[in-house]
Design a protein around this motif. Structure first.
Motif, PDB file in Angstrom:
ATOM      1  N   LEU A   1      71.800  24.698  70.432  1.00  0.00           N
ATOM      2  CA  LEU A   1      71.700  26.157  70.353  1.00  0.00           C
ATOM      3  C   LEU A   1      70.723  26.614  69.277  1.00  0.00           C
ATOM      4  O   LEU A   1      70.468  27.814  69.137  1.00  0.00           O
ATOM      5  N   GLY A   2      70.189  25.681  68.502  1.00  0.00           N
ATOM      6  CA  GLY A   2      69.175  26.020  67.503  1.00  0.00           C
ATOM      7  C   GLY A   2      69.681  26.136  66.082  1.00  0.00           C
ATOM      8  O   GLY A   2      68.920  26.520  65.181  1.00  0.00           O
ATOM      9  N   PHE A   3      70.957  25.817  65.838  1.00  0.00           N
ATOM     10  CA  PHE A   3      71.482  25.861  64.476  1.00  0.00           C
ATOM     11  C   PHE A   3      70.936  24.681  63.681  1.00  0.00           C
ATOM     12  O   PHE A   3      70.762  23.584  64.208  1.00  0.00           O
ATOM     13  N   ARG A   4      70.680  24.899  62.389  1.00  0.00           N
ATOM     14  CA  ARG A   4      70.170  23.847  61.507  1.00  0.00           C
ATOM     15  C   ARG A   4      71.219  23.508  60.465  1.00  0.00           C
ATOM     16  O   ARG A   4      71.771  24.407  59.809  1.00  0.00           O
ATOM     17  N   PHE A   5      71.488  22.224  60.313  1.00  0.00           N
ATOM     18  CA  PHE A   5      72.479  21.772  59.338  1.00  0.00           C
ATOM     19  C   PHE A   5      72.044  22.158  57.926  1.00  0.00           C
ATOM     20  O   PHE A   5      70.893  21.988  57.553  1.00  0.00           O
ATOM     21  N   LYS A   6      72.988  22.659  57.148  1.00  0.00           N
ATOM     22  CA  LYS A   6      72.719  23.053  55.763  1.00  0.00           C
ATOM     23  C   LYS A   6      73.348  22.077  54.768  1.00  0.00           C
ATOM     24  O   LYS A   6      72.659  21.408  54.007  1.00  0.00           O
ATOM     25  N   VAL A   7      74.671  21.974  54.784  1.00  0.00           N
ATOM     26  CA  VAL A   7      75.372  21.108  53.837  1.00  0.00           C
ATOM     27  C   VAL A   7      76.800  20.942  54.320  1.00  0.00           C
ATOM     28  O   VAL A   7      77.292  21.737  55.134  1.00  0.00           O
ATOM     29  N   ALA A   8      77.476  19.907  53.837  1.00  0.00           N
ATOM     30  CA  ALA A   8      78.901  19.722  54.115  1.00  0.00           C
ATOM     31  C   ALA A   8      79.625  19.524  52.795  1.00  0.00           C
ATOM     32  O   ALA A   8      79.078  18.929  51.864  1.00  0.00           O
ATOM     33  N   ASP A   9      80.839  20.027  52.720  1.00  0.00           N
ATOM     34  CA  ASP A   9      81.647  19.771  51.528  1.00  0.00           C
ATOM     35  C   ASP A   9      83.125  19.822  51.889  1.00  0.00           C
ATOM     36  O   ASP A   9      83.500  20.155  53.014  1.00  0.00           O
ATOM     37  N   LEU A  10      83.954  19.445  50.919  1.00  0.00           N
ATOM     38  CA  LEU A  10      85.395  19.474  51.087  1.00  0.00           C
ATOM     39  C   LEU A  10      85.971  20.489  50.132  1.00  0.00           C
ATOM     40  O   LEU A  10      85.604  20.517  48.957  1.00  0.00           O
ATOM     41  N   GLU A  11      86.870  21.320  50.630  1.00  0.00           N
ATOM     42  CA  GLU A  11      87.516  22.347  49.824  1.00  0.00           C
ATOM     43  C   GLU A  11      88.999  22.031  49.715  1.00  0.00           C
ATOM     44  O   GLU A  11      89.661  21.743  50.712  1.00  0.00           O
ATOM     45  N   ARG A  12      89.541  22.086  48.493  1.00  0.00           N
ATOM     46  CA  ARG A  12      90.969  21.865  48.325  1.00  0.00           C
ATOM     47  C   ARG A  12      91.728  23.080  48.856  1.00  0.00           C
ATOM     48  O   ARG A  12      91.360  24.224  48.574  1.00  0.00           O
ATOM     49  N   GLY A  13      92.790  22.845  49.600  1.00  0.00           N
ATOM     50  CA  GLY A  13      93.591  23.932  50.151  1.00  0.00           C
ATOM     51  C   GLY A  13      94.058  23.594  51.553  1.00  0.00           C
ATOM     52  O   GLY A  13      93.789  22.510  52.082  1.00  0.00           O
ATOM     53  N   HIS A  14      94.768  24.524  52.159  1.00  0.00           N
ATOM     54  CA  HIS A  14      95.347  24.321  53.483  1.00  0.00           C
ATOM     55  C   HIS A  14      95.045  25.536  54.354  1.00  0.00           C
ATOM     56  O   HIS A  14      95.226  26.675  53.926  1.00  0.00           O
ATOM     57  N   ILE A  15      94.565  25.292  55.570  1.00  0.00           N
ATOM     58  CA  ILE A  15      94.259  26.384  56.493  1.00  0.00           C
ATOM     59  C   ILE A  15      95.541  26.769  57.220  1.00  0.00           C
ATOM     60  O   ILE A  15      96.090  25.986  57.996  1.00  0.00           O
ATOM     61  N   ARG A  16      95.996  27.962  56.940  1.00  0.00           N
ATOM     62  CA  ARG A  16      97.272  28.431  57.486  1.00  0.00           C
ATOM     63  C   ARG A  16      97.259  28.401  59.013  1.00  0.00           C
ATOM     64  O   ARG A  16      96.284  28.751  59.662  1.00  0.00           O
ATOM     65  N   GLY A  17      98.384  27.932  59.569  1.00  0.00           N
ATOM     66  CA  GLY A  17      98.534  27.956  61.017  1.00  0.00           C
ATOM     67  C   GLY A  17      98.004  26.721  61.720  1.00  0.00           C
ATOM     68  O   GLY A  17      98.158  26.596  62.939  1.00  0.00           O
ATOM     69  N   THR A  18      97.356  25.819  60.984  1.00  0.00           N
ATOM     70  CA  THR A  18      96.851  24.590  61.600  1.00  0.00           C
ATOM     71  C   THR A  18      97.819  23.447  61.340  1.00  0.00           C
ATOM     72  O   THR A  18      98.774  23.576  60.573  1.00  0.00           O
ATOM     73  N   GLN A  19      97.541  22.298  61.945  1.00  0.00           N
ATOM     74  CA  GLN A  19      98.372  21.113  61.747  1.00  0.00           C
ATOM     75  C   GLN A  19      97.837  20.240  60.610  1.00  0.00           C
ATOM     76  O   GLN A  19      98.167  19.052  60.539  1.00  0.00           O
ATOM     77  N   GLN A  20      97.055  20.831  59.729  1.00  0.00           N
ATOM     78  CA  GLN A  20      96.459  20.085  58.621  1.00  0.00           C
ATOM     79  C   GLN A  20      97.524  19.421  57.756  1.00  0.00           C
ATOM     80  O   GLN A  20      98.522  20.045  57.382  1.00  0.00           O
ATOM     81  N   THR A  21      97.301  18.137  57.416  1.00  0.00           N
ATOM     82  CA  THR A  21      98.229  17.410  56.547  1.00  0.00           C
ATOM     83  C   THR A  21      97.573  16.947  55.251  1.00  0.00           C
ATOM     84  O   THR A  21      98.271  16.724  54.260  1.00  0.00           O
ATOM     85  N   LEU A  22      96.251  16.782  55.239  1.00  0.00           N
ATOM     86  CA  LEU A  22      95.569  16.376  54.008  1.00  0.00           C
ATOM     87  C   LEU A  22      95.464  17.577  53.065  1.00  0.00           C
ATOM     88  O   LEU A  22      95.502  18.734  53.514  1.00  0.00           O
ATOM     89  N   PRO A  23      95.281  17.351  51.775  1.00  0.00           N
ATOM     90  CA  PRO A  23      95.239  18.456  50.810  1.00  0.00           C
ATOM     91  C   PRO A  23      93.864  19.110  50.706  1.00  0.00           C
ATOM     92  O   PRO A  23      93.605  19.838  49.765  1.00  0.00           O
ATOM     93  N   PHE A  24      92.982  18.857  51.650  1.00  0.00           N
ATOM     94  CA  PHE A  24      91.653  19.464  51.647  1.00  0.00           C
ATOM     95  C   PHE A  24      91.169  19.569  53.087  1.00  0.00           C
ATOM     96  O   PHE A  24      91.745  18.970  54.003  1.00  0.00           O
ATOM     97  N   TYR A  25      90.125  20.354  53.306  1.00  0.00           N
ATOM     98  CA  TYR A  25      89.507  20.474  54.627  1.00  0.00           C
ATOM     99  C   TYR A  25      87.996  20.430  54.461  1.00  0.00           C
ATOM    100  O   TYR A  25      87.449  20.787  53.415  1.00  0.00           O
ATOM    101  N   GLN A  26      87.315  19.985  55.496  1.00  0.00           N
ATOM    102  CA  GLN A  26      85.858  19.861  55.468  1.00  0.00           C
ATOM    103  C   GLN A  26      85.204  21.098  56.067  1.00  0.00           C
ATOM    104  O   GLN A  26      85.671  21.637  57.073  1.00  0.00           O
ATOM    105  N   GLU A  27      84.120  21.555  55.429  1.00  0.00           N
ATOM    106  CA  GLU A  27      83.292  22.623  55.984  1.00  0.00           C
ATOM    107  C   GLU A  27      81.899  22.059  56.236  1.00  0.00           C
ATOM    108  O   GLU A  27      81.246  21.570  55.311  1.00  0.00           O
TER     109      GLU A  27
END
Length: 317
Positions: free
Chosen positions: A155-181
């Protein structure tokens, strides 16, 4: 990558450890196989425990500041108590499960800028623990992750950067103490509407929850803001769908429903200095207690100056 180091905690003449991975490349839901090779020192040693653990760099918010720390998120015991004779050589095999939510570090053989991942070996002896043996680990996407990332590229998007943020995304089945963006610059056909998109995968054995955060442009009489979308896909869908059309539909739906999401609290500020609004309304506190038998993360605030950065600093710039 193999490291052969004298374990400094035990002084000159102490035992040494060399951890060898059968293959440093893996995917979420698989295992890392290898062996820990020990060589006895000048005298016999009573080893209390040997463990291996996955560690990664996570962005942490504290007050008005944001800093990086190293977080351990999965470990397994390689051995219980044993005696290692002087100069004795011993090899102990291990198998470490890779959690389904383990962040992606490599796509098409290329390291995602901003990502680090490693296997740390710990040897405990006489109430001392040394954590200096590290091996780089490369986590590749599952097929459904790959198809979605490919669609953004088409679709033409260009990758910028990836990182991990500490926290939990409400309403998801996340079990680790961080999520990737995984962040992308907007493609030209979307540039009138949004500036960037952040993609988060919350993966389970059955499928993936895909969370989109779009940084929406402001207008002549309105300020910019973030909009959010959440979508569920199955691993079985990887080769069944036209992912370019699916992702395009997600983006158009996400950017058109600001009002309803805002009313749900999804657009609440979360204090990230590099963007005014963000995942905050969806992120519930820093969840350091981890469900499903995972190990709570160990934070090392000075990690950038520690063993992890010293060993791998040149590999993750």
């Amino acid at each position: 990558m193999v490291f052969k180091k004298m374990l400094s905690a035990f002084g000159v003449g102490g035992p040494s450890v060399d951890t060898v991975l059968a293959n440093p490349n893996t995917r979420p839901g698989l295992t890392l196989d290898g062996q820990v090779n020990l060589v006895g020192g000048d005298a016999a040693s009573n080893i209390e425990q040997i463990t291996v653990a996955l560690v990664t760099r996570v962005e942490i918010e504290g007050g008005d500041t944001e800093y990086a720390g190293i977080m351990e998120f999965q470990r397994t015991a390689v051995s219980g108590p044993l005696q290692l004779a002087a100069k004795q050589q011993l090899s102990i095999p291990f198998q470490l499960p890779v959690p389904w939510e383990t962040p992606i570090t490599d796509v098409y053989g290329q390291r995602l800028h901003g990502m680090t991942m490693g296997l740390r070996t710990e040897l405990a002896i006489a109430r001392a623990v040394d954590k200096s043996d590290l091996d780089q680990v490369n986590v590749h996407p599952l097929p459904v992750h790959e198809r979605i990332l490919e669609a953004f590229q088409r679709l033409g998007f260009r990758f910028k950067v990836a990182d991990l943020e500490r926290g939990h995304i409400r309403g998801t089945q996340q079990t680790l103490p961080f999520y990737q963006e995984i962040e992308f610059f907007a493609a030209p056909q979307y540039a009138q509407t949004i500036t960037e998109v952040e993609v988060t995968f919350v993966t389970t054995p059955h499928g993936v929850e895909v969370v989109l955060e779009c940084d929406k442009r402001g207008g002549f009489l309105s300020a910019g803001h973030d909009t959010f979308g959440r979508y569920q896909v199955s691993h079985a869908d990887a080769d069944r769908l036209d992912w370019t059309s699916v992702v395009d539909g997600w983006l158009r739906e996400t950017t058109s429903r600001y009002g309803s999401l805002r009313a749900s609290g999804f657009g609440a500020p979360h204090g990230h200095g590099h963007r005014g609004h963000g995942m905050g309304g969806m992120v519930a506190g820093a969840a350091l207690g981890v469900a499903g038998g995972m190990i709570a993360g160990e934070m090392i605030e000075d990690a950038v100056e520690g063993d992890f950065a010293e060993d791998w600093g040149g590999d993750f710039e």
